[in-house]
Scaffold this motif. Structure first.
Motif: not given
Ligand SMILES: [Zn+2]
Length: 52
Positions: A33-45
């Motif tokens: 997954l790209p490093d830019s991906i974030v948690c789909s629930v809370c947006g954490a890195s």
């Protein structure tokens, strides 16, 4: 296949299932997954998700 849990909210990314909400196909490894991906629930890195 592994699972990764978000330390912030407890969301679990399951490599076998992928994540429909983020357009991630089944079987996509967390590492790919790209490093830019974030948690789909809370947006954490990405680095807030830890291997279970
Ligand atoms: Zn989260």
């Amino acid at each position: 296949m592994d699972k990764y849990e978000c330390e912030e909210c407890g969301y679990v990314y399951n490599e076998a299932k992928g994540e429909t909400g983020l357009n991630i196909k089944r079987g996509t490894t967390f590492e790919s997954l790209p490093d830019s991906i974030v948690c789909s629930v809370c947006g954490a890195s990405k680095n807030k998700l830890v291997k279970l």
